[in-house]
Design a protein around this motif. Structure first.
Motif, PDB file in Angstrom:
ATOM      1  N   GLY A   8      19.781  32.483 -32.211  1.00 45.07           N
ATOM      2  CA  GLY A   8      19.493  33.777 -32.257  1.00 45.07           C
ATOM      3  C   GLY A   8      19.081  34.352 -31.030  1.00 45.07           C
ATOM      4  N   ARG A   9      19.276  33.710 -30.105  1.00 49.10           N
ATOM      5  CA  ARG A   9      18.683  34.266 -28.589  1.00 49.10           C
ATOM      6  C   ARG A   9      19.536  35.344 -28.032  1.00 49.10           C
ATOM      7  NH1 ARG A   9      18.007  28.941 -24.620  1.00 49.10           N
ATOM      8  NH2 ARG A   9      16.981  27.631 -26.299  1.00 49.10           N
ATOM      9  N   TYR A  10      19.036  36.336 -27.515  1.00 45.81           N
ATOM     10  CA  TYR A  10      19.714  37.474 -26.985  1.00 45.81           C
ATOM     11  C   TYR A  10      18.946  37.931 -25.721  1.00 45.81           C
ATOM     12  CZ  TYR A  10      16.438  40.843 -28.905  1.00 45.81           C
ATOM     13  OH  TYR A  10      15.450  41.666 -29.029  1.00 45.81           O
ATOM     14  N   ALA A  11      19.571  38.552 -24.785  1.00 53.94           N
ATOM     15  CA  ALA A  11      19.045  39.094 -23.608  1.00 53.94           C
ATOM     16  C   ALA A  11      19.670  40.572 -23.630  1.00 53.94           C
ATOM     17  CB  ALA A  11      19.360  38.680 -22.396  1.00 53.94           C
ATOM     18  N   GLN A  12      18.926  41.668 -23.427  1.00 46.48           N
ATOM     19  CA  GLN A  12      19.184  42.867 -23.129  1.00 46.48           C
ATOM     20  C   GLN A  12      18.994  43.417 -21.900  1.00 46.48           C
ATOM     21  OE1 GLN A  12      17.520  45.501 -26.334  1.00 46.48           O
ATOM     22  NE2 GLN A  12      18.459  47.410 -25.422  1.00 46.48           N
ATOM     23  N   ILE A  13      20.180  43.728 -21.229  1.00 40.38           N
ATOM     24  CA  ILE A  13      20.305  44.081 -19.599  1.00 40.38           C
ATOM     25  C   ILE A  13      20.358  45.450 -19.552  1.00 40.38           C
ATOM     26  CG2 ILE A  13      21.282  43.401 -17.515  1.00 40.38           C
ATOM     27  CD1 ILE A  13      22.547  40.856 -19.147  1.00 40.38           C
ATOM     28  N   ASP A  14      19.836  46.050 -18.558  1.00 39.14           N
ATOM     29  CA  ASP A  14      20.182  47.555 -18.247  1.00 39.14           C
ATOM     30  C   ASP A  14      21.234  47.346 -17.104  1.00 39.14           C
ATOM     31  OD1 ASP A  14      18.701  48.744 -20.000  1.00 39.14           O
ATOM     32  OD2 ASP A  14      17.079  48.706 -18.824  1.00 39.14           O
ATOM     33  N   LEU A  15      22.383  48.032 -17.248  1.00 37.29           N
ATOM     34  CA  LEU A  15      23.624  47.970 -16.294  1.00 37.29           C
ATOM     35  C   LEU A  15      23.376  49.189 -15.459  1.00 37.29           C
ATOM     36  CD1 LEU A  15      26.732  46.251 -18.070  1.00 37.29           C
ATOM     37  CD2 LEU A  15      24.697  45.091 -16.749  1.00 37.29           C
ATOM     38  N   PRO A  16      23.804  49.413 -14.082  1.00 37.12           N
ATOM     39  CA  PRO A  16      23.994  48.063 -13.282  1.00 37.12           C
ATOM     40  C   PRO A  16      22.809  47.172 -13.268  1.00 37.12           C
ATOM     41  CG  PRO A  16      23.779  49.962 -11.829  1.00 37.12           C
ATOM     42  CD  PRO A  16      23.719  50.382 -13.247  1.00 37.12           C
ATOM     43  N   ALA A  17      23.046  45.733 -13.187  1.00 38.11           N
ATOM     44  CA  ALA A  17      22.060  44.788 -12.957  1.00 38.11           C
ATOM     45  C   ALA A  17      22.256  44.003 -11.715  1.00 38.11           C
ATOM     46  CB  ALA A  17      22.041  43.973 -14.056  1.00 38.11           C
ATOM     47  N   THR A  18      20.859  43.888 -11.029  1.00 37.90           N
ATOM     48  CA  THR A  18      21.084  42.876  -9.764  1.00 37.90           C
ATOM     49  C   THR A  18      21.746  41.577 -10.091  1.00 37.90           C
ATOM     50  OG1 THR A  18      18.874  41.935  -9.912  1.00 37.90           O
ATOM     51  CG2 THR A  18      19.200  43.918  -8.721  1.00 37.90           C
ATOM     52  N   THR A  59      36.191  41.781 -22.281  1.00 40.14           N
ATOM     53  CA  THR A  59      35.546  42.461 -21.125  1.00 40.14           C
ATOM     54  C   THR A  59      34.408  41.379 -20.737  1.00 40.14           C
ATOM     55  OG1 THR A  59      36.138  44.678 -22.308  1.00 40.14           O
ATOM     56  CG2 THR A  59      34.508  44.659 -20.244  1.00 40.14           C
ATOM     57  N   SER A  60      34.487  41.122 -19.318  1.00 41.99           N
ATOM     58  CA  SER A  60      33.425  40.181 -18.793  1.00 41.99           C
ATOM     59  C   SER A  60      32.357  41.197 -18.350  1.00 41.99           C
ATOM     60  CB  SER A  60      34.024  39.459 -17.437  1.00 41.99           C
ATOM     61  OG  SER A  60      34.056  40.392 -16.411  1.00 41.99           O
ATOM     62  N   LEU A  61      31.300  40.410 -18.402  1.00 36.53           N
ATOM     63  CA  LEU A  61      29.823  40.999 -17.695  1.00 36.53           C
ATOM     64  C   LEU A  61      29.988  41.541 -16.515  1.00 36.53           C
ATOM     65  CD1 LEU A  61      27.025  41.733 -18.958  1.00 36.53           C
ATOM     66  CD2 LEU A  61      26.316  39.698 -18.014  1.00 36.53           C
ATOM     67  N   GLU A  62      30.699  40.611 -15.845  1.00 34.56           N
ATOM     68  CA  GLU A  62      30.803  41.019 -14.362  1.00 34.56           C
ATOM     69  C   GLU A  62      31.459  42.446 -14.176  1.00 34.56           C
ATOM     70  OE1 GLU A  62      30.148  36.773 -14.439  1.00 34.56           O
ATOM     71  OE2 GLU A  62      31.314  37.983 -15.465  1.00 34.56           O
ATOM     72  N   LEU A  64      31.772  44.618 -16.347  1.00 34.08           N
ATOM     73  CA  LEU A  64      30.991  45.864 -16.765  1.00 34.08           C
ATOM     74  C   LEU A  64      29.995  46.084 -15.943  1.00 34.08           C
ATOM     75  CD1 LEU A  64      30.000  44.783 -20.678  1.00 34.08           C
ATOM     76  CD2 LEU A  64      31.474  46.776 -19.827  1.00 34.08           C
ATOM     77  N   ASN A  65      29.334  45.113 -15.210  1.00 29.96           N
ATOM     78  CA  ASN A  65      28.433  45.543 -14.393  1.00 29.96           C
ATOM     79  C   ASN A  65      29.119  46.096 -12.932  1.00 29.96           C
ATOM     80  OD1 ASN A  65      25.819  45.480 -13.387  1.00 29.96           O
ATOM     81  ND2 ASN A  65      26.054  43.453 -12.181  1.00 29.96           N
ATOM     82  N   ALA A  66      30.193  45.702 -12.432  1.00 27.25           N
ATOM     83  CA  ALA A  66      31.011  46.497 -11.424  1.00 27.25           C
ATOM     84  C   ALA A  66      31.329  47.863 -11.829  1.00 27.25           C
ATOM     85  CB  ALA A  66      32.045  45.633 -11.083  1.00 27.25           C
ATOM     86  N   LEU A  67      31.546  48.326 -13.022  1.00 29.91           N
ATOM     87  CA  LEU A  67      31.741  49.637 -13.289  1.00 29.91           C
ATOM     88  C   LEU A  67      30.732  50.319 -13.110  1.00 29.91           C
ATOM     89  CD1 LEU A  67      33.885  51.766 -14.411  1.00 29.91           C
ATOM     90  CD2 LEU A  67      33.549  50.900 -16.684  1.00 29.91           C
ATOM     91  N   ALA A  68      29.449  49.769 -14.185  1.00 26.55           N
ATOM     92  CA  ALA A  68      28.244  50.532 -14.191  1.00 26.55           C
ATOM     93  C   ALA A  68      27.571  50.780 -12.807  1.00 26.55           C
ATOM     94  CB  ALA A  68      27.193  49.629 -14.808  1.00 26.55           C
ATOM     95  N   GLN A  69      27.949  49.918 -11.851  1.00 25.41           N
ATOM     96  CA  GLN A  69      27.378  50.260 -10.341  1.00 25.41           C
ATOM     97  C   GLN A  69      28.136  51.129  -9.934  1.00 25.41           C
ATOM     98  OE1 GLN A  69      27.061  45.974  -9.108  1.00 25.41           O
ATOM     99  NE2 GLN A  69      25.230  46.725  -8.361  1.00 25.41           N
ATOM    100  N   LYS A  70      29.307  51.480 -10.079  1.00 23.85           N
ATOM    101  CA  LYS A  70      30.005  52.427  -9.321  1.00 23.85           C
ATOM    102  C   LYS A  70      29.531  54.027 -10.170  1.00 23.85           C
ATOM    103  CE  LYS A  70      32.879  54.499  -6.441  1.00 23.85           C
ATOM    104  NZ  LYS A  70      32.518  54.651  -5.246  1.00 23.85           N
ATOM    105  N   LEU A  71      29.752  53.808 -11.408  1.00 22.20           N
ATOM    106  CA  LEU A  71      29.391  54.944 -12.172  1.00 22.20           C
ATOM    107  C   LEU A  71      27.889  55.524 -12.003  1.00 22.20           C
ATOM    108  CD1 LEU A  71      30.801  54.047 -15.774  1.00 22.20           C
ATOM    109  CD2 LEU A  71      31.895  55.288 -13.928  1.00 22.20           C
ATOM    110  N   SER A  72      26.896  54.639 -11.476  1.00 21.32           N
ATOM    111  CA  SER A  72      25.698  54.976 -11.244  1.00 21.32           C
ATOM    112  C   SER A  72      25.413  55.856  -9.778  1.00 21.32           C
ATOM    113  CB  SER A  72      24.674  53.695 -11.202  1.00 21.32           C
ATOM    114  OG  SER A  72      25.110  53.119 -10.011  1.00 21.32           O
ATOM    115  N   THR A  73      26.521  55.729  -9.164  1.00 19.68           N
ATOM    116  CA  THR A  73      26.701  56.403  -7.791  1.00 19.68           C
ATOM    117  C   THR A  73      27.253  57.874  -8.108  1.00 19.68           C
ATOM    118  OG1 THR A  73      28.981  55.753  -7.056  1.00 19.68           O
ATOM    119  CG2 THR A  73      26.900  54.233  -6.607  1.00 19.68           C
ATOM    120  N   PHE A  74      27.841  58.212  -9.168  1.00 16.74           N
ATOM    121  CA  PHE A  74      28.561  59.415  -9.502  1.00 16.74           C
ATOM    122  C   PHE A  74      27.753  60.756  -9.336  1.00 16.74           C
ATOM    123  CE2 PHE A  74      32.741  58.156 -11.611  1.00 16.74           C
ATOM    124  CZ  PHE A  74      32.836  57.278 -10.743  1.00 16.74           C
ATOM    125  N   ASP A  75      28.142  61.631  -8.786  1.00 14.87           N
ATOM    126  CA  ASP A  75      27.762  63.011  -8.988  1.00 14.87           C
ATOM    127  C   ASP A  75      28.605  63.756 -10.143  1.00 14.87           C
ATOM    128  OD1 ASP A  75      30.008  63.806  -7.988  1.00 14.87           O
ATOM    129  OD2 ASP A  75      29.182  64.387  -5.989  1.00 14.87           O
TER     130      ASP A  75
END
Length: 177
Positions: A8-18, A59-62, A64-75
């Motif tokens: 039952g272990r889980y981790a919640q991560i906010d993307l983009p993550a370091t 869909t890999s976490l990597e 998702l993170n790469a996409l989130a990273q780019k989307l976080s820069t969007f205007d």
């Protein structure tokens, strides 16, 4: 539920993550690699809920993170352009995987965006009234107002391969004929 989650272990991560946050999450889960993650779920898509159908078990976490990273820069304009490219691909029935979606996220500068234009009539008015169509420039107002703006907009959109999104009209430069 917690089926398929060891202990039952889980981790919640906010993307983009370091990278450090990702390593911490693996630690919390007691696994060595993101490939060992048995189940993942996106809880909040931000303003990008239309992407939901494209995320799946593969869909890999990597990714998702790469996409989130780019989307976080969007205007605002990038956000509209990106949604437009996803829509165009859907209309052309191109197979759409994470690789393509990440590519679109990096290609927003190849798009033209007209904010707050949502239908052919508005597009026709915008084009006719903003110097894109010199043939309509010097018409007297009483004649100008009788133009079929919806037809002008439709013909432009079809010729350009443009699409309407929730926030405006998008066309790709490389689609312009």
């Amino acid at each position: 539920g917690s089926q398929g989650i060891p202990d039952g272990r889980y981790a919640q991560i906010d993307l983009p993550a370091t990278p450090y946050r990702l390593l911490d999450a693996l630690d919390e889960l007691g696994i060595k690699s993101t490939e060992d993650i048995t189940y993942k779920e996106v809880l909040d898509y931000g303003g990008f809920s239309y992407l939901e159908p494209y995320f799946n078990e593969g869909t890999s976490l990597e990714e998702l993170n790469a996409l989130a990273q780019k989307l976080s820069t969007f205007d605002r304009v990038d956000t509209i352009a990106f949604e437009g490219m996803v829509k165009m691909a859907e209309q052309k029935l191109e197979p759409l995987g994470m690789k393509e979606i990440i590519n679109y996220a990096y290609s927003t500068d190849s798009c033209h965006v007209v904010s707050d234009v949502f239908d052919d009539e508005q597009l026709g008015r915008f084009y006719a009234g903003n110097g894109f169509m010199p043939e309509y420039e010097n018409l007297p107002d009483n004649i100008y107002e009788h133009l079929d703006f919806a037809k002008i907009g439709r013909e432009s959109r079809e010729a350009e391969g443009g699409v309407y999104t929730q926030r405006g009209y998008v066309l790709r430069e490389d689609e312009i004929v």
